[in-house]
Design a protein around this motif. Structure first.
Motif, PDB file in Angstrom:
ATOM      1  N   VAL A 116       5.508  47.045 -25.818  1.00  0.00           N
ATOM      2  CA  VAL A 116       6.707  46.276 -25.511  1.00  0.00           C
ATOM      3  C   VAL A 116       6.378  44.791 -25.554  1.00  0.00           C
ATOM      4  CG1 VAL A 116       8.523  45.877 -23.811  1.00  0.00           C
ATOM      5  CG2 VAL A 116       7.533  48.152 -24.048  1.00  0.00           C
ATOM      6  N   ALA A 117       7.281  44.002 -26.151  1.00  0.00           N
ATOM      7  CA  ALA A 117       7.049  42.558 -26.277  1.00  0.00           C
ATOM      8  C   ALA A 117       7.860  41.789 -25.243  1.00  0.00           C
ATOM      9  CB  ALA A 117       7.430  42.091 -27.682  1.00  0.00           C
ATOM     10  N   GLY A 118       7.245  40.730 -24.681  1.00  0.00           N
ATOM     11  CA  GLY A 118       7.898  39.831 -23.734  1.00  0.00           C
ATOM     12  C   GLY A 118       7.106  38.526 -23.695  1.00  0.00           C
ATOM     13  N   GLY A 119       7.596  37.494 -23.043  1.00  0.00           N
ATOM     14  CA  GLY A 119       6.870  36.234 -22.958  1.00  0.00           C
ATOM     15  C   GLY A 119       5.601  36.363 -22.133  1.00  0.00           C
ATOM     16  N   ASP A 120       4.691  35.376 -22.266  1.00  0.00           N
ATOM     17  CA  ASP A 120       3.401  35.471 -21.580  1.00  0.00           C
ATOM     18  C   ASP A 120       3.550  35.505 -20.063  1.00  0.00           C
ATOM     19  OD1 ASP A 120       4.315  32.865 -21.634  1.00  0.00           O
ATOM     20  OD2 ASP A 120       2.314  31.985 -21.618  1.00  0.00           O
ATOM     21  N   SER A 121       4.471  34.714 -19.517  1.00  0.00           N
ATOM     22  CA  SER A 121       4.645  34.718 -18.061  1.00  0.00           C
ATOM     23  C   SER A 121       5.203  36.058 -17.588  1.00  0.00           C
ATOM     24  CB  SER A 121       5.572  33.574 -17.632  1.00  0.00           C
ATOM     25  OG  SER A 121       6.845  33.700 -18.240  1.00  0.00           O
ATOM     26  N   GLU A 122       6.100  36.651 -18.394  1.00  0.00           N
ATOM     27  CA  GLU A 122       6.668  37.955 -18.037  1.00  0.00           C
ATOM     28  C   GLU A 122       5.595  39.034 -18.070  1.00  0.00           C
ATOM     29  OE1 GLU A 122       8.074  35.819 -19.974  1.00  0.00           O
ATOM     30  OE2 GLU A 122       9.987  35.372 -18.996  1.00  0.00           O
ATOM     31  N   VAL A 123       4.669  38.927 -19.038  1.00  0.00           N
ATOM     32  CA  VAL A 123       3.593  39.905 -19.132  1.00  0.00           C
ATOM     33  C   VAL A 123       2.761  39.895 -17.852  1.00  0.00           C
ATOM     34  CG1 VAL A 123       1.452  40.525 -20.316  1.00  0.00           C
ATOM     35  CG2 VAL A 123       3.457  39.830 -21.640  1.00  0.00           C
ATOM     36  N   VAL A 124       2.373  38.703 -17.411  1.00  0.00           N
ATOM     37  CA  VAL A 124       1.540  38.569 -16.216  1.00  0.00           C
ATOM     38  C   VAL A 124       2.281  39.071 -14.973  1.00  0.00           C
ATOM     39  CG1 VAL A 124       0.325  36.952 -14.728  1.00  0.00           C
ATOM     40  CG2 VAL A 124       0.255  36.642 -17.209  1.00  0.00           C
ATOM     41  N   LYS A 125       3.547  38.676 -14.834  1.00  0.00           N
ATOM     42  CA  LYS A 125       4.328  39.102 -13.667  1.00  0.00           C
ATOM     43  C   LYS A 125       4.484  40.616 -13.631  1.00  0.00           C
ATOM     44  CE  LYS A 125       7.079  34.851 -13.319  1.00  0.00           C
ATOM     45  NZ  LYS A 125       8.439  34.273 -13.485  1.00  0.00           N
TER      46      LYS A 125
END
Length: 485
Positions: A340-349
């Motif tokens: 699944v793809a998402g922004g870098d901040s979303e990945v960390v959260k």
């Protein structure tokens, strides 16, 4: 497709009062004794591990219905049922009316179709001669439901190729005058493409639905592992569609599978276990399923796992897909890998908040190589290199244009000229810019992106780092003893 429609279709598929075509039992040879499994639905799944004889059972059923011998060790010897109000026993009753049967090894057939399409320089002429039909109503609903896509338009051309083996049945010694295959064109909210740009699983889903909808009423459909290349959600959608189509067209559908989805989407009475008799080589047996737990060990589902990989964007999604499926051996065969793809901040959260003791699936966030300031974390990793994968790929292709040129089938000099024209542009748009500069609009952005990333992964250092990342992902999946209940 509404759940109420699916439930109603299953209700009618399981009706024992069917007066049209209904296969009620499959008889097989068990070491000299004739035994049988009962069939209680228009849609029946033959479930079993690889190599136990599912394909042989389907081919034997096709041979029986076509009144010809199938020379294999499959134990299936006889089919009993009713057709137009009369009971039949095949092959015992030679006077029975002919029952139409269609067999398809879906993966083989779709692979054949794709091969033919890519080899046909005059494919557009064939499409023009065949004409196209825009699919609406149920025809469109089935495809959207199975492919899990919101298509705004779907059209199909049924292309006739003379003097070739048919693709709707197992090849035999008889000659066929023509074969027919579907060529699809679809439009989504973001793009338009056709069969040449479809993913293999998407094409398999489309082909399977087309095959069932195209069949005459009162036909027996035999599908060999039609769900092999589909996601879990698509497999459930395919099973739903089978029930509705079988009910609408009064079909009998038998399909083989070694996935878990039929266990959840179908009743035990809709399932048939195919297995090998202990200590007897090539002795295939069939059994009705009384409890779903019967299937866990034969299907080797005790260690079924799910792994969710979160990445930053579509470029990283393509990179991690190639790393996992090219460098992780058979990981995808026993782990349901979802990327699944998402922004870098979303990945960390997401990784930080995901339950650490989840028994549903494992999770790992994979950031681009230029995000290493996030440091080390058990559920966080990084793509090879020190840069965004598309930025790194562009630099690699600038230095090694011949690698991508070979993949695209063009001269390296054309890559060099194109890079001079677009080298100053944003690297995020590199695939589309490169396609425009090279004048290869017939290839989709997804295919070009895939080839760009594949070229980058041929770099020795990047390849080595990719293999290390794949090994860590493999180790994470292996460390989670998730059970199926």
């Amino acid at each position: 497709m509404r759940k109420a429609d699916v439930d109603d279709a299953w209700k009618h598929c399981r009706s024992s009062a069917a007066k049209d075509l209904f296969v009620r039992s499959i008889e097989y040879n068990n070491d000299g004794d004739i035994e049988s499994v009962s069939i209680e639905s228009r849609v029946t799944a033959l479930l079993g591990a690889n190599g136990v004889g599912k394909t042989g059972a389907l081919l034997a059923m096709e041979g029986i219905l076509n009144r010809r011998a199938y020379h294999d060790r499959s134990p299936v010897v006889r089919l009993r049922g009713s057709y137009r109000g009369k009971d039949f026993t095949i092959p015992q009753d030679e006077s029975d009316a002919e029952i139409t049967v269609v067999y398809s090894d879906v993966s083989r057939d779709v692979n054949y179709i794709r091969s033919r399409i890519h080899k046909m320089s005059d494919i557009d002429q064939f499409i023009k001669e065949a004409g196209s039909r825009v699919l609406t109503g149920k025809d469109a609903d089935f495809l959207c439901h199975v492919a899990c896509q919101s298509y705004t338009e779907i059209s199909v051309s049924e292309i006739i190729l003379p003097d070739d083996k048919g693709i709707e049945s197992e090849p035999d010694d008889s000659e066929q005058d023509e074969s027919v295959f579907p060529f699809f064109k679809v439009v989504t909210q973001s793009r338009a493409y056709d069969s040449r740009g479809m993913g293999f699983g998407e094409y398999c889903a489309f082909y399977t639905i087309w095959l069932m909808r195209r069949a005459d009423k009162h036909t027996v459909i035999l599908l060999d592992e039609p769900d092999s290349h589909l996601s879990s959600e698509s497999r459930r959608g395919l099973i739903d569609s089978m029930a509705v189509i079988a009910n609408d067209r009064k079909l009998m559908i038998f399909f083989s599978s070694h996935s878990a989805e039929p266990m959840y989407s179908m009743r035990e009475s809709d399932l048939c276990l195919v297995y090998v008799k202990a200590d007897v080589a090539r002795s295939t047996l069939l059994a009705n399923v009384k409890e779903r737990r019967q299937l866990i060990r034969p299907l080797r589902l005790l260690s079924t796992k799910c792994l969710l990989i979160i990445v930053e964007d579509v470029d990283a999604q393509e990179a991690i897909k190639q790393i996992v499926f090219n460098f992780s051996g058979d990981l995808s065969r026993w782990v349901d890998v979802q990327i699944v793809a998402g922004g870098d901040s979303e990945v960390v959260k997401f990784v930080e908040k995901f339950p650490k003791k989840s028994v549903i699936c494992g999770i790992i966030g994979v950031l681009d190589g230029d995000k290493r300031e996030h440091g080390e974390c058990a559920s966080l990793d990084y793509l090879p290199g020190l840069h965004d994968p598309m930025n790194a790929s562009r630099s690699f292709i600038r230095d090694r244009p011949e690698v991508l040129a070979a993949s695209l089938g063009i001269e390296a000099a054309r890559i060099v000229d194109a890079m001079m024209d677009i080298g100053h542009r944003d690297y995020h748009d590199f695939p589309s810019d490169l396609r425009g500069a090279l004048g290869i609009g017939d290839q989709s952005i997804e295919i070009i992106r895939s080839k760009i990333i594949a070229a980058w992964l041929t770099d020795s250092e990047i390849s080595a780092a990719g293999k290390e990342l794949a090994a860590r992902i493999f180790a994470l999946a292996s460390s989670r003893p998730l059970s199926l209940d």
